[in-house]
Design an enzyme around this catalytic site. Structure first.
Site, PDB file in Angstrom:
ATOM      1  N   ALA A   1      24.300  62.645  45.315  1.00 37.78           N
ATOM      2  CA  ALA A   1      24.591  63.466  44.127  1.00 37.78           C
ATOM      3  C   ALA A   1      25.907  64.205  44.334  1.00 37.78           C
ATOM      4  CB  ALA A   1      23.458  64.433  43.854  1.00 37.78           C
TER       5      ALA A   1
ATOM      6  N   GLY B   1      26.787  68.569  40.800  1.00 36.72           N
ATOM      7  CA  GLY B   1      26.280  69.925  40.896  1.00 36.72           C
ATOM      8  C   GLY B   1      24.881  70.128  40.368  1.00 36.72           C
TER       9      GLY B   1
ATOM     10  N   GLN C   1      18.906  56.782  31.251  1.00 35.60           N
ATOM     11  CA  GLN C   1      20.232  57.386  31.065  1.00 35.60           C
ATOM     12  C   GLN C   1      21.336  56.455  31.541  1.00 35.60           C
ATOM     13  OE1 GLN C   1      21.745  61.190  33.232  1.00 35.60           O
ATOM     14  NE2 GLN C   1      21.515  61.635  31.060  1.00 35.60           N
TER      15      GLN C   1
ATOM     16  N   LEU D   1      29.374  55.894  40.785  1.00 41.71           N
ATOM     17  CA  LEU D   1      29.505  57.028  39.875  1.00 41.71           C
ATOM     18  C   LEU D   1      30.816  57.793  40.062  1.00 41.71           C
ATOM     19  CD1 LEU D   1      27.828  58.812  37.844  1.00 41.71           C
ATOM     20  CD2 LEU D   1      27.424  60.290  39.792  1.00 41.71           C
TER      21      LEU D   1
ATOM     22  N   TYR E   1      19.907  56.985  35.462  1.00 43.96           N
ATOM     23  CA  TYR E   1      18.790  57.902  35.711  1.00 43.96           C
ATOM     24  C   TYR E   1      17.585  57.504  34.862  1.00 43.96           C
ATOM     25  CZ  TYR E   1      16.299  62.307  36.308  1.00 43.96           C
ATOM     26  OH  TYR E   1      15.360  63.248  36.623  1.00 43.96           O
TER      27      TYR E   1
ATOM     28  N   LEU F   1      20.427  66.490  30.882  1.00 49.55           N
ATOM     29  CA  LEU F   1      21.750  67.075  31.063  1.00 49.55           C
ATOM     30  C   LEU F   1      22.153  66.960  32.528  1.00 49.55           C
ATOM     31  CD1 LEU F   1      21.777  70.422  29.030  1.00 49.55           C
ATOM     32  CD2 LEU F   1      22.417  68.117  28.300  1.00 49.55           C
ATOM     33  N   GLY F   2      23.427  66.687  32.758  1.00 47.25           N
ATOM     34  CA  GLY F   2      23.944  66.630  34.124  1.00 47.25           C
ATOM     35  C   GLY F   2      23.647  67.940  34.839  1.00 47.25           C
TER      36      GLY F   2
ATOM     37  N   ASN G   1      20.771  68.990  35.854  1.00 47.16           N
ATOM     38  CA  ASN G   1      19.374  69.414  35.720  1.00 47.16           C
ATOM     39  C   ASN G   1      18.432  68.625  36.630  1.00 47.16           C
ATOM     40  OD1 ASN G   1      19.503  71.589  34.031  1.00 47.16           O
ATOM     41  ND2 ASN G   1      18.863  70.491  32.188  1.00 47.16           N
TER      42      ASN G   1
END
Ligand SMILES: Cc1cc2nc3c(=O)[nH]c(=O)nc-3n(C[C@H](O)[C@H](O)[C@H](O)COP(=O)(O)OP(=O)(O)OC[C@H]3O[C@@H](n4cnc5c(N)ncnc54)[C@H](O)[C@@H]3O)c2cc1C
Length: 567
Positions: free
Chosen positions: A45, A48, A231, A243, A345, A380-381, A383
């Site tokens: 990841a 954030g 997602q 990514l 996702y 949402l990014g 989360n």
């Protein structure tokens, strides 16, 4: 024959956070993982983790409530609002806890944890450690586990959840190093097995994120929820699908088409631009590509960071630069990055409440494998990292507080299940064998990429369901693990992984075909509008060997009535 009061499957952020909690509550807990904990996908990841800390000068009046509203709106009103409240209210405590455990977050000049803007969020609330946030968080939690002497079983591959009388009794696992099949009895089991990205061919997910961790409880009768919501991240590098974090756009990156135009202005307000939520941004990019405005007419557009300058890129996005140089030979300080949307996702997963509890007693799930649901139809990014630590902790707490240890009985039951698994695996090697399992799985992934992608439509999805069902029959009847042998038999591991992927692919495609509306990531060209009257409900699937049994259940609405989603 092994027994622990609580067995946690998965050593990513959700599993580790659950383990810490259960251990702090004095329970005998062990973590089983097929890869070393620090190789869990959580470590990949980048961008954030969200919490309304209000540290950013542009977001001083941010609150958990505002975070909750953004999340619910982002979810296209499919998230359960009580669960979202739990998550956003607990977020600041979880972040400060990580800080105190030594997680090296990036800082503002005043020393507070730095926060950057992310898509679909009205405030800059994404806390980060450069572009390696997951890596830092995973190390911090793993150190806490080591400090507590939590027992880890590494390179043990769980193949079965043991359930009797609707109650979890342990798991059965393959010891990869020896090839032995081992029973792990327990009085509580928590699955934190991560995402299902590898069901698709083009994904940002690690190879270990196959969906088997969702399939295993599914096969035991545990309900799974909202699987059709997949997602697609707007920015994966072309051909490699690696990514490029949303942080690139959070820091001010542009999306450009073949005319050098910031095309997002044609779709969303000028205030939002590249920071629209992921479902919308991915559709915009795909539309540009489909209408011939990809770069050189190709299937990609540019993510341009050049105007951010060397200093900012080196400070905030150094890992992104390294990836571009290593995999594309492109230096984002000097050149734009060729990208397209890519599967990223799974919003759906094992159906849980906000304590991680499922329809089977003493069986819990947390993290990406679970569906609480806080992401609804579009996450949402930032989360998702948050979900792992909030609901991982809660699952650990709930499992510990409700524990009724039944060591002898569960050991007996798990041991019996082990014997059955030994027979089952022996039987696999006697299977037909005229088909190659990897080839069949590849075909399933191609069907998913092509027919259950960003834009969906009846005829194609019908074909997808039929084709996958047919491939599934061939897989189970005519293929077997390519090689026999015991020690590190990865062909056996992959055989089981792919079996799980295929069974979950069926659920995704069937759920998508059934849902006759467009909501969040589920975008149908033949039903272009959201339909709250008929479809504001969760899809629940229960295993049946012929076809998953699909029913629906209501969405929890507390404060926010659904409105049209505008950005
Ligand atoms: C490239 C990338 C970047 C991302 N960036 C962000 C971001 O910036 N912000 C954000 O919020 N989210 C991000 N996400 C999403 C987020 O990282 C994941 O949803 C989250 O980390 C999942 O954590 P987890 O603990 O649920 O599972 P994982 O970290 O995937 O861990 C799963 C664990 O389960 C174990 N396991 C699985 N199956 C078995 C089995 N059968 N037997 C034994 N062990 C098993 C594995 O060994 C592993 O330890 C990103 C995802 C990707 C792929």
């Amino acid at each position: 024959m092994i027994y622990h009061d609580i067995i946690i499957v998965g050593a990513g952020l959700a599993g580790l956070r659950a383990a810490i909690e259960a251990s702090d509550l004095g329970k005998d807990v062990a973590v089983i993982t097929k890869v070393h904990p620090l190789r869990s996908h959580s470590g990949a990841a980048q961008g954030g983790v969200n919490a309304a800390l209000a540290n950013n000068p542009d977001g001083r009046d941010d609150t958990p409530d505002k975070h909750a509203y953004d999340t619910v709106k982002g979810s296209d009103f499919l998230a359960d609002q009580d669960a979202v409240d739990v998550m956003t209210n607990e977020a600041p405590a979880r972040i400060y806890e990580l800080e105190h455990w030594g997680c090296p977050f990036s800082r503002f000049k005043d020393g507070t944890i730095a926060q950057r803007p992310f898509g679909g969020a009205a405030y800059p609330r994404t806390c980060y450690g450069t572009d390696k946030t997951g890596h830092f968080m995973l190390h911090a939690l793993y150190q806490q586990c080591v400090k507590r002497n939590i027992k880890f079983y590494e390179e043990f591959f769980v193949m079965k959840l043991v359930v009797e009388d609707n109650q979890a009794r342990g798991v059965v696992a393959l010891n990869l190093g020896t090839g032995d099949i081992v029973s792990f009895a327990s009085s509580s089991v928590i699955f934190a097995t991560g995402g299902s990205g590898r069901i698709y061919g083009k994904t940002t997910n690690a190879h270990v994120s196959t969906g088997l961790g969702v399939a295993i409880p599914f096969w035991e009768g545990v309900a799974i929820k909202d699987m059709e919501f997949i997602q697609f991240h707007p920015t994966g590098i072309i051909g490699k699908y690696i990514l490029m974090t949303e942080g690139c756009r959070g820091e001010g990156g542009y999306l450009l088409n073949n005319a050098g135009e910031r095309f997002m202005k044609n779709y969303v307000s000028e205030k939002i631009m590249e920071l629209a939520p992921r479902d919308i941004t991915s559709r915009c990019i795909q539309t540009e590509i489909n209408q011939g405005r990809g770069i050189n007419g190709g299937k990609y557009v540019y993510l341009d960071l050049r105007h951010l300058g060397k200093k900012k890129i080196m400070e905030r996005l150094p890992g992104i630069r390294d990836i571009c140089i290593d995999f594309l030979g492109v230096d984002p300080i000097k050149q734009p990055i060729p990208i397209h949307p890519v599967m990223h996702y799974t919003m759906g997963g094992i159906d849980t409440n906000f304590d991680g509890a499922t329809s089977v007693r003493n069986f819990y799930a947390a993290g990406e494998a679970a569906c609480v649901s806080v992401h609804g139809a579009n996450r949402l990014g930032g989360n998702s990292l948050l979900e792992t630590i909030v609901f991982g902790r809660r699952a650990g707490e709930h499992a510990a507080k409700n524990l009724k240890a039944e060591k002898e009985k569960n050991t007996r039951i798990a041991e019996k299940a082990k014997k059955e698994q030994v027979k089952y695996v022996e039987g696999l090697f006697k299977n037909g064998g005229k088909e190659n399992p990897y080839e069949i799985k590849k075909q399933v992934s191609t069907v998913m990429d092509d027919k259950v992608g960003i834009f969906r439509e009846e005829t194609n999805m019908k074909k997808a369901v039929d084709e996958i069902k047919e491939l599934r029959i061939r897989y189970n009847r005519d293929s077997r693990p390519v090689k026999s042998g015991k020690i590190y038999n990865y062909d056996l591991l992959w055989y089981l992984e792919m079996k799980g992927s295929i069974d979950i692919a069926v659920v995704i495609a069937a759920g998508a075909l059934a849902r006759k509306e467009s909501r969040g990531s589920h975008s149908r060209t033949d039903f272009a509008k959201r339909d709250d009257d008929n479809w504001m409900k969760h899809t629940v699937a229960v295993f049946n060997d012929k076809a998953p049994v699909i029913t629906y259940k209501p969405v929890v609405v507390t404060k926010y009535q659904p409105v049209e989603r505008k950005y």
